[in-house]
Write an enzyme that holds these catalytic residues in place. Structure first.
Site, PDB file in Angstrom:
ATOM      1  N   LYS A 181       0.811  -1.263  -0.026  1.00  0.00           N
ATOM      2  CA  LYS A 181      -0.046  -0.078   0.024  1.00  0.00           C
ATOM      3  C   LYS A 181       0.760   1.302   0.072  1.00  0.00           C
ATOM      4  O   LYS A 181       1.714   1.360   0.925  1.00  0.00           O
ATOM      5  CB  LYS A 181      -0.830   0.167   1.057  1.00  0.00           C
ATOM      6  CG  LYS A 181      -1.873  -1.252   1.141  1.00  0.00           C
ATOM      7  CD  LYS A 181      -2.746  -1.213   2.517  1.00  0.00           C
ATOM      8  CE  LYS A 181      -3.772  -2.136   2.786  1.00  0.00           C
ATOM      9  NZ  LYS A 181      -4.729  -2.081   1.618  1.00  0.00           N
TER      10      LYS A 181
ATOM     11  N   ARG B  68      -9.505 -12.407   1.514  1.00  0.00           N
ATOM     12  CA  ARG B  68     -10.309 -13.644   0.860  1.00  0.00           C
ATOM     13  C   ARG B  68      -9.526 -14.802   1.005  1.00  0.00           C
ATOM     14  O   ARG B  68      -9.979 -16.073   1.029  1.00  0.00           O
ATOM     15  CB  ARG B  68     -10.891 -13.660  -0.522  1.00  0.00           C
ATOM     16  CG  ARG B  68      -9.581 -13.151  -1.368  1.00  0.00           C
ATOM     17  CD  ARG B  68      -9.937 -12.282  -2.578  1.00  0.00           C
ATOM     18  NE  ARG B  68     -10.113 -10.899  -2.568  1.00  0.00           N
ATOM     19  CZ  ARG B  68     -10.432 -10.174  -3.433  1.00  0.00           C
ATOM     20  NH1 ARG B  68     -10.400 -10.412  -4.663  1.00  0.00           N
ATOM     21  NH2 ARG B  68     -10.456  -8.825  -3.206  1.00  0.00           N
TER      22      ARG B  68
END
Length: 523
Positions: free
Chosen positions: A281, A356
């Site tokens: 990020k 996920r």
């Protein structure tokens, strides 16, 4: 941990006293949360409030302290809900005003406030949510309690008065119960990445459920991760080089003493810090990523309410993936092929789509258990996508049902329960395109974990991950047209919990408790 938990309970269990006399000398401040248009209902204070609002028009929208020379309490803290639009406002206006009001009382030096509950014709739950907001305003983050007790407020007791409610004790108990679960979710979810690194999350959970009806199983063996939860193991790989960051998979279970009539399965995302992995990020995107564990935190908070209520016919099982998505030479990478627990081959598309990955194998485990469970419903709860924030805006959960759950209009029912309890939802829908998007594109791969871009710039960026979870866990073999359909719902809480550095919310603990524990007639 003993000193910490004593601190936890001392703040949590503020003495709440239902009182019948407004002029009771035990209190040094009176808190009123109401609309300026309904102050005439407050017969004891309507003249004082009316004159104060005429003198200071700002009291129509901002909290203030008003002298009460004729009462032993001495001062009135008035926190207005403002002008309520019956078409678009909801009961959160009471929660927000109550939160602001009690914080204003603390600033004024009040130590023993009494809350006067008011009715509002539009919101039957207004009084309960007022109490929820007051208790929320009294919450002090775990690390502040531990590191700087001087910053803990001086509120020692809380009086509650209402001429409209016969069952005031029950109202107080419900508010306290909800706040118990919400605070536990905030303790875990809001603490920094070191205070709630995976081993310390384990320690906190095992301590609060010690000697209770909640059974706990902890998996920490890397070999077991690789064998039974390989997608989780991939994310954990870089962090596993640092002992204090070693990942955990935890299972919680409540088994009722009487016949099981319904079974709830929860999978919670517990990323204690998300760097994005090797798809790092940038541009300040890591700020607030200590809250990427709020899904797991919410599951734990819900379990605390279950443990307190001991529902007679409800079995609850929770699976928590607690891990740090770290950067390093041992990190998992784009293009890597990993065979999931379900047997499908997953190609990694973006290491910042780790949520996920850590949930899919645990979800597969839950699916295996649900096949033989009584009336099962499976949930995943996660701060899963930035796309959810763009879609709903801060303050809202997003709920998506699979086919079997959609046929029962589950999302609409949960949305209603959320509206009642100030924990609102937006409803999204799965489409064929979401499944097609996640299918493998190379030779031998069945699925991609993600495309190569962030969800926030991906069309249908919060729906596609759910399609991945369904296919990666094998739930696609349990749709409406199959022999054993399983109800499954995903709750994306990125928009309701990630508004950092604003205080955490504990979402969606309140709505899940309202749907499954408080409103049994709805189930």
């Amino acid at each position: 941990m003993t000193a910490e938990l004593n601190s936890f309970h001392r703040i949590l269990e503020v003495e709440m006293l239902p009182v019948t006399e407004v002029a009771d000398g035990r209190f040094d401040g009176i808190l009123i949360v109401a609309s300026p248009y309904y102050v005439h209902d407050l017969k004891e204070f309507s003249r004082t409030l009316t004159l104060a609002i005429e003198l200071d028009n700002g009291l129509r929208t901002e909290a203030g302290v008003i002298p009460l020379p004729n009462y032993k309490a001495g001062r009135l803290i008035y926190s207005p809900v403002g002008c309520v639009d019956e078409d678009y406002d909801d009961v959160r206006c009471f929660r927000k005003a109550a939160n602001i009001g009690i914080r204003r009382a603390i600033k004024a030096g009040v130590t023993k406030p009494m809350v006067i509950l008011q009715n509002h014709p539009q919101f039957n739950n207004g009084s309960l949510i007022t109490l929820v907001g007051v208790l929320e305003g009294l919450y002090v983050p775990l690390q502040i309690r531990e590191k700087d007790p001087r910053k803990i407020h001086n509120i020692t007791s809380l009086g509650v008065y209402s001429k409209y409610h016969d069952e005031i004790d029950e109202l107080i108990q419900t508010a306290s119960l909800l706040e118990t679960g919400r605070r536990i979710a905030c303790d875990i979810g809001d603490s920094d990445p070191e205070r709630m690194a995976p081993p310390k999350v384990e320690q906190y959970i095992t301590t609060i459920f010690a000697d209770t009806s909640i059974k706990i199983e902890v998996i920490k063996d890397v070999k077991e991760f690789a064998k039974s939860y390989p997608l989780f193991e991939a994310v954990n790989r870089a962090a596993n080089k640092i002992e204090r960051h070693h990942g955990r998979i935890m299972f919680l279970e409540y088994m009722p003493k009487e016949e099981v009539k319904k079974t709830l399965f929860f999978v919670g995302k517990g990323v204690t810090y998300d760097t994005g992995g090797l798809d790092v990020k940038i541009n300040g995107g890591m700020a607030g990523m200590s809250r990427d564990k709020c899904g797991a935190a919410a599951v734990v908070g819900f379990f605390k309410i279950v443990e307190r209520l001991q529902p007679k016919h409800l079995r609850v099982i929770g699976g928590l993936g607690i891990v740090r998505n770290s950067i390093g030479t041992n990190a998992y990478v784009q293009d890597e092929l990993i065979k999931a627990r379900s047997g499908v081959m997953v190609r990694v598309g973006n290491t910042d789509a780790e949520g996920r990955m850590i949930m899919a194998d645990i979800l597969c485990k839950m699916k295996e258990m649900a096949v033989n469970a009584v009336n099962p419903h499976i949930y995943t709860i996660a701060t899963l996508t930035g796309h959810a924030v763009l879609t709903a805006g801060f303050g809202y959960n997003i709920i998506i049902d699979n086919g079997p759950a959609k046929k029962e209009k589950h999302a609409q029912k949960l949305q209603l329960m959320g509206e009642e309890i100030s924990d609102p939802y937006e409803i999204s829908v799965l489409r064929r395109e979401d499944f097609n998007f996640m299918k493998g594109q190379g030779v031998g791969d069945d699925l991609i974990s993600s495309n190569n871009k962030p969800s926030s710039v991906t069309p249908r960026g919060h729906q596609c991950p759910l399609a991945f979870l369904i296919m990666a866990s094998g739930l696609d073999k349990h749709g409406s047209g199959h022999e054993k359909p399983l109800k499954y719902s995903h709750i994306d809480i990125a928009a309701s919990t990630l508004n950092y550095p604003n205080p955490g919310t504990g979402a969606p603990v309140l709505s899940l408790a309202n749907a499954h524990l408080l409103n049994l007639e709805h189930n």
